[in-house]
Design a protein around this motif. Structure first.
Motif, short mmCIF file in Angstrom:
data_model
loop_
_atom_site.label_atom_id
_atom_site.label_comp_id
_atom_site.label_asym_id
_atom_site.label_seq_id
_atom_site.Cartn_x
_atom_site.Cartn_y
_atom_site.Cartn_z
N SER A 132 -7.91 9.96 -5.80
CA SER A 132 -8.87 10.47 -5.05
C SER A 132 -8.55 11.97 -4.78
O SER A 132 -7.47 12.40 -5.21
N SER A 133 -9.39 12.62 -4.29
CA SER A 133 -9.20 14.03 -4.08
C SER A 133 -9.64 14.50 -2.75
O SER A 133 -10.79 14.21 -2.26
N VAL A 134 -9.05 15.63 -2.28
CA VAL A 134 -9.39 16.44 -1.33
C VAL A 134 -10.05 17.84 -1.60
O VAL A 134 -10.53 18.55 -0.65
N GLY A 135 -10.12 18.15 -2.86
CA GLY A 135 -10.69 19.53 -3.22
C GLY A 135 -10.21 19.70 -4.55
O GLY A 135 -8.89 19.36 -5.03
N LEU A 136 -10.83 20.34 -5.60
CA LEU A 136 -10.56 20.77 -6.71
C LEU A 136 -9.24 21.75 -6.90
O LEU A 136 -8.46 21.38 -7.92
N THR A 137 -9.02 22.59 -6.23
CA THR A 137 -8.14 23.63 -6.32
C THR A 137 -7.24 23.75 -4.93
O THR A 137 -6.59 24.71 -4.86
N ILE A 138 -7.28 22.54 -4.18
CA ILE A 138 -6.54 22.66 -2.65
C ILE A 138 -5.25 22.29 -3.10
O ILE A 138 -4.85 21.13 -3.68
N GLU A 139 -4.23 22.90 -2.56
CA GLU A 139 -2.68 22.31 -2.80
C GLU A 139 -2.47 21.61 -1.36
O GLU A 139 -2.60 22.28 -0.41
N HIS B 96 0.96 -1.43 0.03
CA HIS B 96 -0.12 0.14 -0.13
C HIS B 96 0.93 1.20 0.00
O HIS B 96 1.79 1.24 0.76
N GLY B 97 0.54 2.32 -0.85
CA GLY B 97 1.43 3.40 -0.95
C GLY B 97 0.52 4.69 -1.50
O GLY B 97 -0.60 4.49 -1.89
N HIS B 98 0.75 5.82 -1.05
CA HIS B 98 0.02 7.14 -1.24
C HIS B 98 1.06 8.09 -1.51
O HIS B 98 2.28 8.40 -1.13
N VAL B 99 0.61 8.93 -2.62
CA VAL B 99 1.19 10.20 -3.06
C VAL B 99 0.36 11.32 -3.40
O VAL B 99 -0.51 11.16 -3.85
N CYS B 100 0.70 12.49 -2.54
CA CYS B 100 -0.16 13.72 -2.81
C CYS B 100 0.51 14.68 -3.94
O CYS B 100 1.81 14.72 -3.80
N ALA B 101 -0.19 15.21 -4.88
CA ALA B 101 0.00 16.29 -5.74
C ALA B 101 -0.13 17.55 -5.02
O ALA B 101 -0.88 17.71 -4.23
N ASN B 102 0.39 18.77 -5.49
CA ASN B 102 -0.15 19.91 -5.35
C ASN B 102 -1.36 20.63 -5.80
O ASN B 102 -1.50 21.82 -5.83
N ASP B 103 -2.17 19.90 -6.46
CA ASP B 103 -3.53 20.18 -6.99
C ASP B 103 -4.75 19.52 -6.25
O ASP B 103 -5.93 19.56 -6.82
N GLY B 104 -4.28 18.98 -5.26
CA GLY B 104 -5.43 18.38 -4.36
C GLY B 104 -5.66 16.75 -4.62
O GLY B 104 -6.44 16.36 -3.78
N LYS B 105 -5.11 16.05 -5.35
CA LYS B 105 -5.12 14.94 -5.92
C LYS B 105 -4.18 13.85 -4.94
O LYS B 105 -3.15 14.38 -4.84
N ILE B 106 -4.83 12.77 -4.69
CA ILE B 106 -3.99 11.84 -3.93
C ILE B 106 -3.89 10.56 -4.74
O ILE B 106 -5.11 10.17 -5.48
N LEU B 107 -3.12 9.97 -5.02
CA LEU B 107 -2.84 8.77 -5.62
C LEU B 107 -2.48 7.54 -4.85
O LEU B 107 -1.71 7.58 -3.95
N ASN B 108 -3.24 6.54 -5.02
CA ASN B 108 -3.14 5.34 -4.06
C ASN B 108 -3.04 4.09 -4.51
O ASN B 108 -3.49 3.81 -5.89
N THR B 109 -2.05 3.04 -4.22
CA THR B 109 -1.99 1.98 -4.66
C THR B 109 -2.22 1.01 -3.62
O THR B 109 -1.63 0.91 -2.37
#
Length: 333
Positions: free
Chosen positions: A24-31, A1-14
């Motif tokens: 997945s996302s915490v918000g459309l425009t959240i850094e 299991h792993g997770h990567v966060c981007a600076n546009d609110g997106k979270i990548l999960n494996t």
């Protein structure tokens, strides 16, 4: 299991070692600034002035009920699923939560002489931990952040990228050199001098971990003795900025918009045969040694009345693990 966060609110999960990724996302425009998973299902993302939480392994995210009073920085450590420490964007400050973000308290180290932004932290357990600034200033708590005391890096440290403690006394700090302490930060010695800028420490187990030289594309160093000695290990020609090791032979890295998987060659198992013992007309003991090179391996003896052997028996001590030579044997009757 792993997770990567981007600076546009997106979270990548494996969930399959990086073979496939879901978004997945915490918000459309959240850094998003940083991410931490204290358990497989419970995780946190720091974003501007808000802390987001997941309890389903990153599939969905909800904001916690308390907003931060200022922007968060890229330091986050959750020693348990409810207790966490998050760096503030203002010098000398951190946020602490003891209830999964429902309430957050602000701690300001300014009166203790900390006058620079917090850069890293390391908590040995839910009570004992260290927080460090970029200027080599460090504080320690033994009561889960309710009180703190100073225990600085050497005065020569400037631009610290991280600290890590193996236990309450033994720890390291990464700067343009790697420094090590064996008395809880009272004294430090240089164990890896290079003049290069080291990145954060990545733990593999209680004594093994990696650091990456952040301004070079091919410099990874591994320690297997709690930071005392270091060996260089190639990571290829891509200039990766973040690197996380799952075990000593598998790492994941980011560069730009890409995620890379790096598979290092595993060392081969070393085995040798020793002279037989306890020889009688009807019995004998077969002997040997096996170094499993930190793997789990089956140890077997081949024997017979000619060099064609023809018989195979599994050693009594099989399977063999560890990184040292282990004696194996089998009693023939």
């Amino acid at each position: 299991h792993g997770h990567v966060c981007a600076n546009d609110g997106k979270i990548l999960n494996t969930t399959d070692g990086g073979k496939t990724w879901s978004s997945s996302s915490v918000g459309l425009t959240i850094e998003t600034q940083t991410i931490a998973f204290p358990t497989r299902d419970t995780g946190y993302v720091g974003s501007n002035k808000q802390l987001y939480r997941t309890i389903d392994g990153g599939k969905t995210w909800d904001s916690t009920s308390t907003n931060f009073t200022t922007k968060t920085h890229n330091m986050m450590w959750f020693p348990s699923k409810d207790t966490g420490y998050v760096g503030a964007d203002i010098n000398s400050q951190i946020f602490i939560t003891y209830n999964g973000g429902k309430t957050v308290s602000l701690v300001d180290f300014w009166d203790m002489g900390i006058d620079y932004q917090v850069s890293s932290s390391c908590f040995i357990n839910s009570k004992i931990g260290y927080v460090a600034s970029y200027h080599g200033q460090m504080v320690k708590t033994t009561d889960a952040g309710h009180s703190w005391e100073r225990c600085d890096f050497p005065t020569t440290v400037y631009g610290s990228n991280g600290c890590y403690f193996y236990n309450e006394n033994v720890g390291i700090v990464m700067s343009t050199n790697i420094y090590r302490t064996t008395n809880g930060g009272q004294n430090w010695t240089i164990v890896k001098p290079t003049g290069e800028q080291y990145g954060n420490y990545v733990k593999i187990n209680d004594s093994t971990g990696y650091v990456v030289i952040s301004n070079q594309s091919d410099s990874v160093f591994i320690t297997r003795d709690k930071g005392l000695t270091w060996t260089k290990q190639s990571k290829g020609g891509v200039s990766w900025t973040n690197m996380v090791f799952v075990n000593p032979y598998l790492a994941y890295c980011t560069s730009g918009n890409n995620i890379y998987r790096v598979d290092y060659p595993r060392p081969g198992v070393n085995a040798s045969t020793a002279a037989p013992s306890n020889i009688t007309t009807t019995t004998a003991t077969l002997n040997g040694t096996v170094n499993a090179q930190n793997q789990s391996t089956t140890a077997e003896f081949e024997f017979g009345t000619t060099t064609n052997y023809g018989h195979t028996l599994t050693a009594r001590q099989s399977p063999v693990t560890g990184t040292t030579a282990t004696a194996v044997s089998y009693e023939l009757t």
